[in-house]
Enzyme design. Structure first.
Site, PDB file in Angstrom:
ATOM      1  N   LYS A  26       0.839  -1.187   0.000  1.00  0.00           N
ATOM      2  CA  LYS A  26       0.000   0.000   0.000  1.00  0.00           C
ATOM      3  C   LYS A  26       0.881   1.247   0.000  1.00  0.00           C
ATOM      4  O   LYS A  26       2.001   1.226   0.504  1.00  0.00           O
ATOM      5  CB  LYS A  26      -0.894   0.013   1.231  1.00  0.00           C
ATOM      6  CG  LYS A  26      -1.964  -1.054   1.219  1.00  0.00           C
ATOM      7  CD  LYS A  26      -2.738  -1.052   2.527  1.00  0.00           C
ATOM      8  CE  LYS A  26      -3.921  -1.976   2.491  1.00  0.00           C
ATOM      9  NZ  LYS A  26      -3.583  -3.373   2.383  1.00  0.00           N
ATOM     10  N   HIS A  55      -3.821   1.784   4.756  1.00  0.00           N
ATOM     11  CA  HIS A  55      -3.193   3.012   4.266  1.00  0.00           C
ATOM     12  C   HIS A  55      -3.002   4.000   5.413  1.00  0.00           C
ATOM     13  O   HIS A  55      -1.994   4.701   5.480  1.00  0.00           O
ATOM     14  CB  HIS A  55      -4.055   3.649   3.170  1.00  0.00           C
ATOM     15  CG  HIS A  55      -4.080   2.849   1.909  1.00  0.00           C
ATOM     16  ND1 HIS A  55      -5.023   1.880   1.670  1.00  0.00           N
ATOM     17  CD2 HIS A  55      -3.282   2.896   0.815  1.00  0.00           C
ATOM     18  CE1 HIS A  55      -4.799   1.341   0.480  1.00  0.00           C
ATOM     19  NE2 HIS A  55      -3.752   1.934  -0.071  1.00  0.00           N
ATOM     20  N   SER A  97      -7.371   3.632  -2.053  1.00  0.00           N
ATOM     21  CA  SER A  97      -7.499   3.433  -0.612  1.00  0.00           C
ATOM     22  C   SER A  97      -8.974   3.542  -0.249  1.00  0.00           C
ATOM     23  O   SER A  97      -9.632   4.515  -0.638  1.00  0.00           O
ATOM     24  CB  SER A  97      -6.699   4.510   0.129  1.00  0.00           C
ATOM     25  OG  SER A  97      -7.128   4.621   1.474  1.00  0.00           O
ATOM     26  N   MET A  98      -9.486   2.577   0.501  1.00  0.00           N
ATOM     27  CA  MET A  98     -10.880   2.647   0.953  1.00  0.00           C
ATOM     28  C   MET A  98     -11.092   3.876   1.837  1.00  0.00           C
ATOM     29  O   MET A  98     -12.129   4.514   1.763  1.00  0.00           O
ATOM     30  CB  MET A  98     -11.250   1.377   1.737  1.00  0.00           C
ATOM     31  CG  MET A  98     -11.313   0.125   0.892  1.00  0.00           C
ATOM     32  SD  MET A  98     -12.645   0.132  -0.302  1.00  0.00           S
ATOM     33  CE  MET A  98     -14.045  -0.117   0.772  1.00  0.00           C
ATOM     34  N   GLY A  99     -10.122   4.211   2.668  1.00  0.00           N
ATOM     35  CA  GLY A  99     -10.270   5.319   3.606  1.00  0.00           C
ATOM     36  C   GLY A  99      -9.978   6.695   3.027  1.00  0.00           C
ATOM     37  O   GLY A  99     -10.626   7.681   3.380  1.00  0.00           O
TER      38      GLY A  99
END
Length: 128
Positions: A26, A55, A97-99
């Protein structure tokens, strides 16, 4: 006479890209800002490491280190993944990144090309 702020001087010495020497991992794209009055300087940096489960793990560690002196402020402007093949001298940037959302991989690629000038550095928006 041109005077440079303390924050700008610190930012000038921050490596633009710091990633693991090989593997798939990542990464985050971080915008570093000056906190000094009247100084709107900023720089984008790439950080990618295999030890990070999320992340946010990378962002938290890097931002904590950079913000420690009180001169700088950090903002994560996205993330993704990096495949670094040191033997073949290839780096591929992809995913998101999901966040933090998808980083601008074109910016990341330019930072990596400067750090690894003899590599083939590519990107696409596929994957996660």
């Amino acid at each position: 006479m041109c005077t440079q702020t303390k924050a700008a001087a610190v930012m000038a010495n921050i490596p633009q890209a710091d990633i693991d020497p090989s593997g798939v991992f990542k990464y985050v794209l971080i915008r570093v800002h000056s906190r000094e009055e009247g100084d709107d300087s900023e720089v984008d940096i790439v950080r990618g490491f295999g030890w990070a489960e999320y992340h946010a793990d990378i962002y938290e560690k890097v931002s904590e280190e950079l913000e420690r002196g009180g001169l700088l402020d950090c903002e994560c402007i996205g993330g993704g993944r990096i495949k670094h093949d040191a033997q073949a001298k290839k780096i591929h940037v992809y995913g998101y990144s999901m966040g933090f959302g998808r980083a601008n991989h074109a910016v990341t690629t330019e930072k990596l090309k400067a750090r690894y000038p003899d590599y083939e550095v590519t990107w696409d928006n596929e994957g996660y």
